[in-house]
Scaffold this motif. Sequence first.
Motif, PDB file in Angstrom:
ATOM      1  N   GLY A 109       0.798  -1.220   0.000  1.00  0.00           N
ATOM      2  CA  GLY A 109       0.000   0.000   0.000  1.00  0.00           C
ATOM      3  C   GLY A 109       0.829   1.268   0.000  1.00  0.00           C
ATOM      4  N   ASP A 110       0.146   2.403   0.001  1.00  0.00           N
ATOM      5  CA  ASP A 110       0.802   3.699  -0.195  1.00  0.00           C
ATOM      6  C   ASP A 110       1.144   4.427   1.101  1.00  0.00           C
ATOM      7  OD1 ASP A 110       0.643   3.245  -2.855  1.00  0.00           O
ATOM      8  OD2 ASP A 110      -0.843   4.787  -3.300  1.00  0.00           O
ATOM      9  N   THR A 111       1.098   3.724   2.225  1.00  0.00           N
ATOM     10  CA  THR A 111       1.537   4.353   3.480  1.00  0.00           C
ATOM     11  C   THR A 111       3.013   4.085   3.743  1.00  0.00           C
ATOM     12  OG1 THR A 111       0.862   2.427   4.779  1.00  0.00           O
ATOM     13  CG2 THR A 111      -0.762   4.204   4.489  1.00  0.00           C
ATOM     14  N   ILE A 112       3.665   3.400   2.809  1.00  0.00           N
ATOM     15  CA  ILE A 112       5.100   3.126   2.907  1.00  0.00           C
ATOM     16  C   ILE A 112       5.843   4.002   1.905  1.00  0.00           C
ATOM     17  CG2 ILE A 112       4.623   0.724   3.522  1.00  0.00           C
ATOM     18  CD1 ILE A 112       5.787   0.083   0.608  1.00  0.00           C
ATOM     19  N   ILE A 113       7.173   3.906   1.917  1.00  0.00           N
ATOM     20  CA  ILE A 113       7.988   4.411   0.820  1.00  0.00           C
ATOM     21  C   ILE A 113       8.968   3.311   0.449  1.00  0.00           C
ATOM     22  CG2 ILE A 113       9.764   5.493   2.290  1.00  0.00           C
ATOM     23  CD1 ILE A 113       9.929   7.708   0.113  1.00  0.00           C
ATOM     24  N   THR A 114       9.326   3.251  -0.832  1.00  0.00           N
ATOM     25  CA  THR A 114      10.251   2.216  -1.296  1.00  0.00           C
ATOM     26  C   THR A 114      11.606   2.827  -1.626  1.00  0.00           C
ATOM     27  OG1 THR A 114       9.503   2.453  -3.596  1.00  0.00           O
ATOM     28  CG2 THR A 114       8.389   0.809  -2.228  1.00  0.00           C
ATOM     29  N   SER A 115      12.646   2.057  -1.333  1.00  0.00           N
ATOM     30  CA  SER A 115      14.018   2.489  -1.606  1.00  0.00           C
ATOM     31  C   SER A 115      14.722   1.408  -2.421  1.00  0.00           C
ATOM     32  CB  SER A 115      14.782   2.743  -0.309  1.00  0.00           C
ATOM     33  OG  SER A 115      15.001   1.524   0.383  1.00  0.00           O
ATOM     34  N   CYS A 116      15.961   1.686  -2.805  1.00  0.00           N
ATOM     35  CA  CYS A 116      16.786   0.689  -3.482  1.00  0.00           C
ATOM     36  C   CYS A 116      18.249   1.061  -3.271  1.00  0.00           C
ATOM     37  CB  CYS A 116      16.452   0.603  -4.974  1.00  0.00           C
ATOM     38  SG  CYS A 116      16.973   2.039  -5.946  1.00  0.00           S
ATOM     39  N   SER A 117      19.137   0.228  -3.744  1.00  0.00           N
ATOM     40  CA  SER A 117      20.573   0.484  -3.614  1.00  0.00           C
ATOM     41  C   SER A 117      21.065   1.394  -4.730  1.00  0.00           C
ATOM     42  CB  SER A 117      21.349  -0.840  -3.641  1.00  0.00           C
ATOM     43  OG  SER A 117      20.951  -1.671  -2.576  1.00  0.00           O
ATOM     44  N   TRP A 118      22.194   2.048  -4.506  1.00  0.00           N
ATOM     45  CA  TRP A 118      22.791   2.899  -5.520  1.00  0.00           C
ATOM     46  C   TRP A 118      24.296   2.707  -5.533  1.00  0.00           C
ATOM     47  CZ3 TRP A 118      26.246   6.832  -4.075  1.00  0.00           C
ATOM     48  CH2 TRP A 118      26.275   7.148  -2.709  1.00  0.00           C
ATOM     49  N   GLY A 119      24.895   3.030  -6.675  1.00  0.00           N
ATOM     50  CA  GLY A 119      26.339   2.933  -6.805  1.00  0.00           C
ATOM     51  C   GLY A 119      26.884   4.087  -7.617  1.00  0.00           C
ATOM     52  N   LYS A 120      28.172   4.353  -7.469  1.00  0.00           N
ATOM     53  CA  LYS A 120      28.817   5.464  -8.161  1.00  0.00           C
ATOM     54  C   LYS A 120      29.477   4.992  -9.457  1.00  0.00           C
ATOM     55  CE  LYS A 120      30.045   7.822  -3.823  1.00  0.00           C
ATOM     56  NZ  LYS A 120      31.172   8.338  -3.007  1.00  0.00           N
ATOM     57  N   PHE A 121      29.383   5.838 -10.481  1.00  0.00           N
ATOM     58  CA  PHE A 121      30.140   5.592 -11.707  1.00  0.00           C
ATOM     59  C   PHE A 121      30.568   6.940 -12.273  1.00  0.00           C
ATOM     60  CE2 PHE A 121      26.145   6.762 -13.549  1.00  0.00           C
ATOM     61  CZ  PHE A 121      26.408   7.193 -14.845  1.00  0.00           C
ATOM     62  N   ALA A 193       6.662  10.858   7.470  1.00  0.00           N
ATOM     63  CA  ALA A 193       5.243  10.823   7.123  1.00  0.00           C
ATOM     64  C   ALA A 193       4.766   9.440   6.686  1.00  0.00           C
ATOM     65  CB  ALA A 193       4.958  11.832   6.009  1.00  0.00           C
ATOM     66  N   VAL A 194       5.688   8.465   6.603  1.00  0.00           N
ATOM     67  CA  VAL A 194       5.295   7.121   6.172  1.00  0.00           C
ATOM     68  C   VAL A 194       5.436   6.132   7.325  1.00  0.00           C
ATOM     69  CG1 VAL A 194       5.911   7.575   3.769  1.00  0.00           C
ATOM     70  CG2 VAL A 194       7.624   6.574   5.305  1.00  0.00           C
ATOM     71  N   LYS A 195       4.809   4.973   7.161  1.00  0.00           N
ATOM     72  CA  LYS A 195       4.809   3.990   8.244  1.00  0.00           C
ATOM     73  C   LYS A 195       6.003   3.045   8.196  1.00  0.00           C
ATOM     74  CE  LYS A 195      -0.188   3.982   9.036  1.00  0.00           C
ATOM     75  NZ  LYS A 195      -1.437   3.160   9.052  1.00  0.00           N
ATOM     76  N   GLN A 196       6.479   2.731   6.986  1.00  0.00           N
ATOM     77  CA  GLN A 196       7.590   1.785   6.845  1.00  0.00           C
ATOM     78  C   GLN A 196       8.407   2.139   5.616  1.00  0.00           C
ATOM     79  OE1 GLN A 196       6.918  -2.536   7.405  1.00  0.00           O
ATOM     80  NE2 GLN A 196       4.784  -2.047   7.879  1.00  0.00           N
ATOM     81  N   ILE A 197       9.619   1.608   5.562  1.00  0.00           N
ATOM     82  CA  ILE A 197      10.451   1.643   4.356  1.00  0.00           C
ATOM     83  C   ILE A 197      10.595   0.212   3.862  1.00  0.00           C
ATOM     84  CG2 ILE A 197      12.721   2.176   3.380  1.00  0.00           C
ATOM     85  CD1 ILE A 197      13.069   4.237   5.640  1.00  0.00           C
ATOM     86  N   LYS A 198      10.287   0.009   2.595  1.00  0.00           N
ATOM     87  CA  LYS A 198      10.495  -1.293   1.973  1.00  0.00           C
ATOM     88  C   LYS A 198      11.581  -1.156   0.911  1.00  0.00           C
ATOM     89  CE  LYS A 198       7.475  -3.664   4.266  1.00  0.00           C
ATOM     90  NZ  LYS A 198       7.902  -4.789   5.149  1.00  0.00           N
ATOM     91  N   HIS A 199      12.597  -1.999   1.044  1.00  0.00           N
ATOM     92  CA  HIS A 199      13.783  -1.905   0.187  1.00  0.00           C
ATOM     93  C   HIS A 199      13.727  -2.967  -0.908  1.00  0.00           C
ATOM     94  CE1 HIS A 199      17.983  -0.968  -0.758  1.00  0.00           C
ATOM     95  NE2 HIS A 199      18.175  -2.270  -0.876  1.00  0.00           N
ATOM     96  N   SER A 200      13.867  -2.545  -2.156  1.00  0.00           N
ATOM     97  CA  SER A 200      13.930  -3.470  -3.280  1.00  0.00           C
ATOM     98  C   SER A 200      15.372  -3.907  -3.506  1.00  0.00           C
ATOM     99  CB  SER A 200      13.385  -2.816  -4.555  1.00  0.00           C
ATOM    100  OG  SER A 200      13.640  -3.641  -5.680  1.00  0.00           O
ATOM    101  N   GLU A 201      15.594  -5.207  -3.495  1.00  0.00           N
ATOM    102  CA  GLU A 201      16.940  -5.738  -3.743  1.00  0.00           C
ATOM    103  C   GLU A 201      17.285  -5.746  -5.228  1.00  0.00           C
ATOM    104  OE1 GLU A 201      19.111  -6.423  -1.557  1.00  0.00           O
ATOM    105  OE2 GLU A 201      17.913  -6.405   0.287  1.00  0.00           O
TER     106      GLU A 201
END
Length: 316
Positions: A109-121, A193-201
């Motif tokens: 649902g939309d009470t979360i926010i989603t994140s992911c990993s990042w790298g430098k190039f 403002a969100v309830k959870q963070i969900k991380h995409s691998e």
Amino acid sequence: MNSLVSIIIPCYNSMPFLKDTLVSVFKQTHKNCEVVLIDDGSTDGSFEYAKTFESNHFRVYKNKRKGACAARNYGFELSMGEYIQYLDADDVLSKSKIENQLILYKKFGDTIITSCSWGKFKDNVLEVEWSNQSIDKDYKNPINWLIDSWSGLGMGQTSVWLTPRSIVNKVGVWNEDLQINQDGEFFSRVLLAVKQIKHSEIAKVYYRVGNQKSVSQKNNKSYSKATSLLMSYELCHQHTKSNLSGLELRKAVAQNYINFIYQFSPNYPDLLQQAEQNFKSLGFLKMWPVGGNRFQKIAKLVGFKKAIFVRNFLGI
């Protein structure tokens, strides 16, 4: 999940990098995307190049020299998506970045926010160096992400987040008075403002370094940048005020001020004094070591302030 996603791109003199960024947008496996590119007065042909791709789903506007935050705010006003992807004009998204984060929204649902990993190039995304941060994980309480990040365990690059429009509406616009750490201040409000963070691998962001025209890499030791950075820390302090009864959060907020003093000392005594006062207002008297291993060893022996003096005196 076929939700419309708005990809908002602030652009200023990004011609050498813009093609890579746009290709990564056009190749997204999630096809229901609109791109809103806001050109901030480019003089290198970026605006004209972007206009060649203009269509119903790719719109280009001018917002002459008002800064990246104003460009993002203008782009948001013009956008229609249920989810917002902020993307700088020199960075790159993995092909399934948006699709894989939308899967998490469909599930939670939309009470979360989603994140992911990042790298430098620098020039070639195939030569990316992944950050492998300990904050790249799920958080049941987003405040704990802020604690970990401000305590030095990692940072969330602007593009790693995919944000529900409803959350952006709730927290308000990007702060156009800030010249640096604008994303840190904005997303601190989002996370609170969100309830959870969900991380995409699976989703990934490629962050370009070495672009001398980047806001984060240009004159970042100037008085105006120092003032702006301190303001961003003070705003984050203010945003978390109702949660500061916990020692861990107070220490994390305090560490922002210690890092500021470490970074800018001995320059700008007025700002250093302000940062120290803010630090003490959190209930702490003695600053703890930050920075590199060599400095931390000295600070453990003689204390933080004396270690700063030694570093400045010896030029190390």
